[in-house]
Design a protein around this motif. Sequence first.
Motif, PDB file in Angstrom:
ATOM      1  N   ALA A   1       3.124  -0.676 -15.035  1.00 22.22           N
ATOM      2  CA  ALA A   1       2.705  -2.073 -15.100  1.00 22.22           C
ATOM      3  C   ALA A   1       3.313  -2.865 -13.952  1.00 22.22           C
ATOM      4  N   SER A   2       4.571  -2.563 -13.585  1.00 19.26           N
ATOM      5  CA  SER A   2       5.187  -3.321 -12.497  1.00 19.26           C
ATOM      6  C   SER A   2       4.541  -2.976 -11.164  1.00 19.26           C
ATOM      7  N   ALA A   3       4.065  -1.721 -11.017  1.00 19.36           N
ATOM      8  CA  ALA A   3       3.333  -1.392  -9.792  1.00 19.36           C
ATOM      9  C   ALA A   3       2.063  -2.212  -9.696  1.00 19.36           C
ATOM     10  N   ILE A   4       1.364  -2.374 -10.820  1.00 24.39           N
ATOM     11  CA  ILE A   4       0.117  -3.144 -10.788  1.00 24.39           C
ATOM     12  C   ILE A   4       0.420  -4.628 -10.595  1.00 24.39           C
ATOM     13  N   VAL A   5       1.563  -5.092 -11.137  1.00 24.70           N
ATOM     14  CA  VAL A   5       1.953  -6.487 -10.903  1.00 24.70           C
ATOM     15  C   VAL A   5       2.260  -6.715  -9.426  1.00 24.70           C
ATOM     16  N   LEU A   6       2.862  -5.713  -8.783  1.00 28.55           N
ATOM     17  CA  LEU A   6       3.100  -5.816  -7.338  1.00 28.55           C
ATOM     18  C   LEU A   6       1.785  -5.928  -6.581  1.00 28.55           C
ATOM     19  N   LEU A   7       0.785  -5.161  -7.033  1.00 31.92           N
ATOM     20  CA  LEU A   7      -0.543  -5.259  -6.418  1.00 31.92           C
ATOM     21  C   LEU A   7      -1.127  -6.657  -6.614  1.00 31.92           C
ATOM     22  N   MET A   8      -0.892  -7.228  -7.809  1.00 27.32           N
ATOM     23  CA  MET A   8      -1.388  -8.590  -8.060  1.00 27.32           C
ATOM     24  C   MET A   8      -0.676  -9.610  -7.189  1.00 27.32           C
ATOM     25  N   LEU A   9       0.620  -9.377  -6.917  1.00 28.34           N
ATOM     26  CA  LEU A   9       1.361 -10.331  -6.086  1.00 28.34           C
ATOM     27  C   LEU A   9       0.876 -10.264  -4.645  1.00 28.34           C
ATOM     28  N   ALA A  10       0.625  -9.033  -4.160  1.00 29.88           N
ATOM     29  CA  ALA A  10       0.263  -8.901  -2.755  1.00 29.88           C
ATOM     30  C   ALA A  10      -1.179  -9.319  -2.516  1.00 29.88           C
TER      31      ALA A  10
ATOM     32  N   LYS B   1       0.834  -1.212   0.000  1.00 29.48           N
ATOM     33  CA  LYS B   1       0.000   0.000   0.000  1.00 29.48           C
ATOM     34  C   LYS B   1       0.862   1.252   0.000  1.00 29.48           C
ATOM     35  N   VAL B   2       2.002   1.227   0.693  1.00 27.08           N
ATOM     36  CA  VAL B   2       2.870   2.410   0.731  1.00 27.08           C
ATOM     37  C   VAL B   2       3.693   2.520  -0.540  1.00 27.08           C
ATOM     38  N   VAL B   3       4.287   1.392  -0.919  1.00 27.48           N
ATOM     39  CA  VAL B   3       5.275   1.400  -2.007  1.00 27.48           C
ATOM     40  C   VAL B   3       4.616   1.654  -3.357  1.00 27.48           C
ATOM     41  N   LEU B   4       3.362   1.225  -3.484  1.00 30.69           N
ATOM     42  CA  LEU B   4       2.647   1.379  -4.757  1.00 30.69           C
ATOM     43  C   LEU B   4       2.607   2.843  -5.191  1.00 30.69           C
ATOM     44  N   PHE B   5       2.368   3.736  -4.207  1.00 33.78           N
ATOM     45  CA  PHE B   5       2.263   5.143  -4.576  1.00 33.78           C
ATOM     46  C   PHE B   5       3.620   5.711  -4.962  1.00 33.78           C
TER      47      PHE B   5
END
Lengths: 124, 140
Positions: free
Chosen positions: B45-54, B13-17
């Motif tokens: 895209a990598s930020a959204i992939v991080l969201l998908m991983l978490a 949640k923090v890192v995404l922004f």
Amino acid sequence: MLSLSVNEISGLIIGIIVFLGSVLSLISAIGLVRLPDIYTRSHAATKSATLSVLCILFGLFLFFTVIKDYVSARILLGIVFVFITAPVGGHLISRAAYHSGVSLWESSIHDELNGKKDKQHTSS
Amino acid sequence: MKSNDVILQTTTKVVLFIILAFSVFIFFNGHHEPGGGFIGGLMTASAIVLLMLAYDLEMVKRILPFDFKVVTAAGLLVAIGTGLGSFLFGVPFLSQTFDYFTFPVLGELELATALLFDIGVYLVVVGVTLTIIQTIGEDQ
């Protein structure tokens, strides 16, 4: 008497900070080779490597700010980012190793997660 | 066994922004410094992939209810549209121009039509990357 300008003194301090960072990085690499199991290794790899990267980036930030007169917010953002994410990466790697059954070092005497893991298995 | 991902999810949640802000920065920075549509799109895209991983794929589909193939198509249309727009001024296909404008808060900025083309590149990169990841990631 040796007289130094501001730039030379700050360059000396920046050099010390960057050198400290590189020495910490070397210590982290030695710990990665010398330590016995994955948990102690991830301890060495995350803690000291994070601090070494922070030191080097902070030295870089000081170098550009003081000597080159260019304040780079990207480096500060990088410091914050590495400081947040590197320990989480180490945590996830250690946790994945534990849950896939990597054994602890044979001299380890305490495994607090072991009982909890069994309890979760029996309850679910 | 129900896995407990609270550390990863809170950090995400923090890192995404941070990642999204940096990708926008890199996207707008691409005209004079390293950066541009391609790397900015990959970073988004990598930020959204991080969201998908978490979290998981359904959660991300609920947050971003786009069909990413449509995003790709829209990016290609934007790129072609900037090329065709040069015909309105009677100059060859994909001609670029720039000018300086003064904005109320930001001051004087250089606006180039290459930025519009870069928006197309950005959308295509985000769309293609997330289409690939979603197609590989979801169960048949």
